[in-house]
Write a protein that holds these residues in place. Structure first.
Motif, short mmCIF file in Angstrom:
data_model
loop_
_atom_site.label_atom_id
_atom_site.label_comp_id
_atom_site.label_asym_id
_atom_site.label_seq_id
_atom_site.Cartn_x
_atom_site.Cartn_y
_atom_site.Cartn_z
N ASN A 21 10.97 4.73 0.91
CA ASN A 21 10.59 4.46 -0.48
C ASN A 21 9.42 3.50 -0.49
OD1 ASN A 21 13.64 5.00 -0.42
ND2 ASN A 21 13.15 5.25 -2.58
N TYR A 47 19.31 -6.36 -7.69
CA TYR A 47 19.73 -5.10 -7.08
C TYR A 47 21.25 -5.03 -7.10
CZ TYR A 47 20.30 -1.47 -3.47
OH TYR A 47 20.66 -0.35 -2.78
N HIS A 115 16.90 -1.12 9.09
CA HIS A 115 16.29 -1.18 7.76
C HIS A 115 15.09 -2.12 7.84
CE1 HIS A 115 17.05 -1.30 3.15
NE2 HIS A 115 15.77 -1.21 3.45
N TRP A 117 11.21 -3.49 6.08
CA TRP A 117 10.37 -3.69 4.89
C TRP A 117 8.98 -4.11 5.33
CZ3 TRP A 117 12.24 -3.51 -0.24
CH2 TRP A 117 13.62 -3.36 -0.37
N THR A 131 9.84 0.32 2.04
CA THR A 131 11.11 0.13 2.74
C THR A 131 11.52 1.46 3.34
OG1 THR A 131 13.35 -0.74 2.63
CG2 THR A 131 12.59 0.46 0.70
N GLU A 133 14.52 3.24 6.21
CA GLU A 133 15.76 3.02 6.96
C GLU A 133 16.10 4.27 7.75
OE1 GLU A 133 18.98 0.99 4.98
OE2 GLU A 133 20.42 2.39 5.81
N MET A 151 20.60 7.21 -0.53
CA MET A 151 19.75 6.19 0.09
C MET A 151 18.40 6.12 -0.61
SD MET A 151 21.79 4.96 2.24
CE MET A 151 20.63 3.78 2.86
N HIS A 155 17.53 2.77 -2.67
CA HIS A 155 16.39 1.95 -2.25
C HIS A 155 15.30 1.91 -3.32
CE1 HIS A 155 17.52 2.27 2.28
NE2 HIS A 155 18.28 1.43 1.62
N GLN A 156 15.18 2.98 -4.10
CA GLN A 156 14.21 2.94 -5.21
C GLN A 156 14.65 1.92 -6.25
OE1 GLN A 156 11.28 4.67 -5.04
NE2 GLN A 156 10.72 3.27 -6.70
N TRP A 158 16.25 -0.78 -5.56
CA TRP A 158 15.94 -2.06 -4.95
C TRP A 158 14.46 -2.41 -5.17
CZ3 TRP A 158 18.47 -3.28 0.43
CH2 TRP A 158 18.43 -4.66 0.67
#
Length: 171
Positions: A21, A47, A115, A117, A131, A133, A151, A155-156, A158
């Motif tokens: 993402n 989040y 994971h 970033w 990000t 993973e 996922m 993550h979007q 987040w």
């Protein structure tokens, strides 16, 4: 643009699941994003899929390379160790990554993840937040088959939460 640095055992394409993402937004900087990302206790403030973060060995509240920590996400209790931690600075992206796991080693319910970033300032007052993973194990195989992909969607949320939290702080 820069890219994630992968451990060989977690290289995308060779694991059971992969999620990526990214957002690029104007008007905020890597320096504004970094404190929200580098302090796991702040994750639940923007989040909702993160809870109960804590550190081991009297470490924290900020992540650091080699530091062990715990949090809960996607219904998994995650034990983790920070494997990369480089704060952003002029001309250098911020990088943070961890190896996380849930379940006993060798068990059918074991999940292992890497994971990572990458937070980098771009020209014209923009920031890129990436990000990614990779995951291994039977739970990862099941997640990879689930539609829509939890996922990618999680993550979007987040990423969107990070951006919204910085914009709120700037008001």
């Amino acid at each position: 643009m820069n890219e994630i640095i992968w451990p060989q055992d977690y290289l995308p394409g060779f694991t059971d699941n992969f999620a990526s993402n990214e957002v690029i937004v104007a008007g905020i900087s890597a320096a504004q994003i970094w404190p929200l990302l580098s302090h796991p206790s702040l994750w639940p403030t923007y989040y909702a899929n993160s809870a109960n973060a804590r550190f081991y060995d009297c470490k924290g509240p900020e992540l650091a390379e080699g530091v062990g920590f715990y949090f809960e996400t996607f219904g998994f209790p995650v034990e983790a160790r920070c494997t990369e931690f480089v704060a952003p600075k002029e001309g250098q992206p911020g990088r943070v990554a961890w190896h996380g796991w849930a379940g006993e080693e060798g068990a059918d319910d074991r999940l292992d993840v890497h994971h990572a970033w990458l937070i980098e300032d771009l020209p014209q007052s923009r920031v890129r937040i990436l990000t990614q993973e990779t995951q291994k194990g039977k739970p990862a195989q099941a997640l990879a088959q689930t539609k829509p992909n939890p996922m990618i969607n999680g993550h979007q949320q987040w990423l969107d939460g990070l951006v919204s939290a910085v914009r709120e702080a700037n008001r």
